[in-house]
Design a protein around this motif. Structure first.
Motif, mmCIF file in Angstrom:
data_model
loop_
_atom_site.group_PDB
_atom_site.id
_atom_site.type_symbol
_atom_site.label_atom_id
_atom_site.label_comp_id
_atom_site.label_asym_id
_atom_site.label_seq_id
_atom_site.Cartn_x
_atom_site.Cartn_y
_atom_site.Cartn_z
ATOM 1 N N UNK A 1 9.657 -11.460 -2.316
ATOM 2 C CA UNK A 1 8.914 -11.454 -3.733
ATOM 3 C C UNK A 1 7.402 -11.625 -3.447
ATOM 4 N N UNK A 2 6.778 -11.430 -2.501
ATOM 5 C CA UNK A 2 5.244 -11.477 -2.182
ATOM 6 C C UNK A 2 4.694 -10.167 -1.960
ATOM 7 N N UNK A 3 5.296 -9.304 -1.632
ATOM 8 C CA UNK A 3 4.794 -7.917 -1.048
ATOM 9 C C UNK A 3 4.086 -8.167 0.180
ATOM 10 N N UNK A 4 4.067 -6.947 0.982
ATOM 11 C CA UNK A 4 3.352 -6.807 2.310
ATOM 12 C C UNK A 4 3.078 -5.608 2.807
ATOM 13 N N UNK A 5 2.284 -5.596 3.817
ATOM 14 C CA UNK A 5 2.093 -4.236 4.564
ATOM 15 C C UNK A 5 1.777 -4.683 5.990
ATOM 16 N N UNK A 6 1.639 -3.698 6.850
ATOM 17 C CA UNK A 6 1.256 -3.642 8.220
ATOM 18 C C UNK A 6 -0.181 -3.867 8.327
ATOM 19 N N UNK A 7 -0.783 -4.919 9.038
ATOM 20 C CA UNK A 7 -2.190 -5.147 9.333
ATOM 21 C C UNK A 7 -2.419 -4.629 10.939
ATOM 22 N N UNK A 8 -1.442 -5.100 11.481
ATOM 23 C CA UNK A 8 -1.714 -4.742 13.125
ATOM 24 C C UNK A 8 -0.427 -4.595 13.643
ATOM 25 N N UNK A 9 -0.425 -3.609 14.667
ATOM 26 C CA UNK A 9 0.732 -3.185 15.249
ATOM 27 C C UNK A 9 0.668 -2.826 16.664
ATOM 28 N N UNK B 1 -2.373 -0.981 6.479
ATOM 29 C CA UNK B 1 -3.724 -1.441 6.028
ATOM 30 C C UNK B 1 -4.682 0.059 5.817
ATOM 31 N N UNK B 2 -4.240 0.906 6.129
ATOM 32 C CA UNK B 2 -5.100 2.249 6.073
ATOM 33 C C UNK B 2 -4.741 3.178 4.628
ATOM 34 N N UNK B 3 -4.014 2.258 3.918
ATOM 35 C CA UNK B 3 -3.374 3.079 2.657
ATOM 36 C C UNK B 3 -4.339 2.435 1.568
ATOM 37 N N UNK B 4 -3.985 3.010 0.391
ATOM 38 C CA UNK B 4 -4.442 2.320 -0.952
ATOM 39 C C UNK B 4 -3.668 1.399 -1.359
ATOM 40 N N UNK B 5 -3.996 0.134 -1.782
ATOM 41 C CA UNK B 5 -3.170 -0.881 -2.515
ATOM 42 C C UNK B 5 -2.844 -0.281 -3.810
ATOM 43 N N UNK B 6 -1.287 -0.436 -4.046
ATOM 44 C CA UNK B 6 -0.586 -0.084 -4.936
ATOM 45 C C UNK B 6 -0.229 -1.053 -6.063
ATOM 46 N N UNK B 7 0.001 -2.289 -5.399
ATOM 47 C CA UNK B 7 0.356 -3.378 -6.160
ATOM 48 C C UNK B 7 0.050 -4.908 -5.469
ATOM 49 N N UNK B 8 -0.255 -5.613 -6.256
ATOM 50 C CA UNK B 8 -0.888 -6.970 -5.758
ATOM 51 C C UNK B 8 0.024 -8.052 -6.246
ATOM 52 N N UNK B 9 -0.107 -9.386 -5.519
ATOM 53 C CA UNK B 9 0.599 -10.425 -6.209
ATOM 54 C C UNK B 9 -0.252 -11.841 -5.402
ATOM 55 N N UNK C 1 0.770 -1.202 -0.041
ATOM 56 C CA UNK C 1 0.021 0.060 0.086
ATOM 57 C C UNK C 1 0.971 1.323 0.145
ATOM 58 N N UNK C 2 0.312 2.485 -0.261
ATOM 59 C CA UNK C 2 0.927 3.547 -0.459
ATOM 60 C C UNK C 2 1.500 4.133 0.905
ATOM 61 N N UNK C 3 0.893 3.587 2.071
ATOM 62 C CA UNK C 3 1.065 3.971 3.416
ATOM 63 C C UNK C 3 1.934 2.904 4.215
ATOM 64 N N UNK C 4 2.074 1.759 3.570
ATOM 65 C CA UNK C 4 2.744 0.396 4.125
ATOM 66 C C UNK C 4 2.008 0.062 5.215
#
Length: 306
Positions: free
Chosen positions: A201-209, A100-108, A95-98
């Motif tokens: 190679x799978x992309x990722x972002x924070x879902x909970x912190x 879960x609050x951001x917009x998804x910019x790339x998927x895999x 996502x653009x914010x890295x």
């Protein structure tokens, strides 16, 4: 016609602000900003002055140390302390914010297994180069990066050196993994998730912190806002922030000199030869400063009734 506008609360009915000195280790909930958390603590204790030691994103929960009164002078010591986090990474999207609050910019469609994750974790331990998230509080020519990013500007942040002491996989289940990290000042956990996803190679972002430690403050010390009926049970001494520094007890005359911003000569075998130190008088914090040529040169003095 009746005037139904809300009546202004008389000035004399408002709680009187008090001098409250010390630290509140707040367990901040998800959805609350750090600024709102400070305001809530300040209001609960009717404190005159307060500030936090290290922003915690609204998405994140956990330890937010809040300095009250004279403790605000010790905030830099907490900001420089080590921090610990437990966080969940969602794989398969960046996502653009890295987070879960951001917009998804790339998927895999690629999903890692536990062995792939663990094999790459050592690459992120020690002193590493890290590019902060575009949505961060870092200033670019006087403007916050997140303000520029929200305005649609292209934000290019330079990599900087950060230190990660420990990074471990706690649990892995399909497209989600829970990890723990111990790190130093300036480290972005969101960037760890982003870079780890790219490396696999799978992309990722924070879902909970969740932040579980800041310097000397841990979850065992933490309280929620609703439990702040009285500061007696939760307020930590101002000098808690200085726990990693040596201390020295001084006479009342010496304390007076320090309070006036004057240096004092330290004598005796136990007097430190160099470095930072804090001084107390009768068990009350007086000053923090540096040892220079056998003298304690105060940089911060405290008005705590010594």
């Amino acid at each position: 016609m009746t005037d139904e506008r809300p009546q202004r609360r008389p000035q004399h009915d408002r709680p009187k602000k008090r001098d409250v000195n010390g630290w509140i280790v707040l367990d901040k909930g998800v959805g609350m900003t750090s600024t709102h958390a400070v305001a809530a603590v300040k209001r609960a204790l009717s404190a005159k002055k307060a500030g936090h030691a290290g922003t915690l994103d609204p998405l994140a929960s956990g330890i937010l140390p809040i300095a009250l009164g004279e403790a605000t002078k010790t905030v830099p010591f907490i900001m420089d302390g080590r921090k610990s986090y437990v966080f969940t990474v969602a794989w398969g999207a960046e996502t653009n914010t890295d987070d879960s609050e951001g917009e998804i910019v790339e998927r895999t469609d690629r999903v890692p297994d536990a062995s792939e994750i663990e094999a790459l974790l050592p690459r992120f331990v020690g002193q590493i180069q890290q590019v902060p998230p575009r949505f961060s509080a870092i200033k670019i020519q006087g403007e916050r990066a997140y303000d520029l990013a929200r305005d649609g500007e292209v934000v290019e942040l330079q990599a900087r050196t950060v230190e990660i002491d420990r990074l471990s996989l706690v649990h892995h289940d399909g497209d989600r993994s829970i990890l723990e990290a111990d790190c130093g000042k300036g480290t972005y956990v969101r960037a760890i998730a982003r870079d780890l996803g790219r490396a696999i190679g799978c992309l990722g972002h924070i879902a909970a912190l969740r932040r579980t430690r800041v310097g000397p403050f841990t979850e065992e010390d933490a309280v929620v806002v609703n439990d702040l009926a009285t500061e007696a049970a939760a307020l930590r001494p101002v000098e808690t922030a200085l726990s990693e520094l040596p201390s020295i007890n001084v006479s009342r005359d010496m304390a007076g000199r320090l309070m006036r911003g004057q240096s004092i000569i330290l004598r005796g075998r136990e007097a430190p030869l160099s470095g930072k130190i804090y001084a107390t008088c009768g068990g009350v914090l007086v000053a923090v400063g540096d040892i220079e040529r056998g003298e304690l040169v105060p940089h911060r003095v405290f008005n705590l009734g010594a």
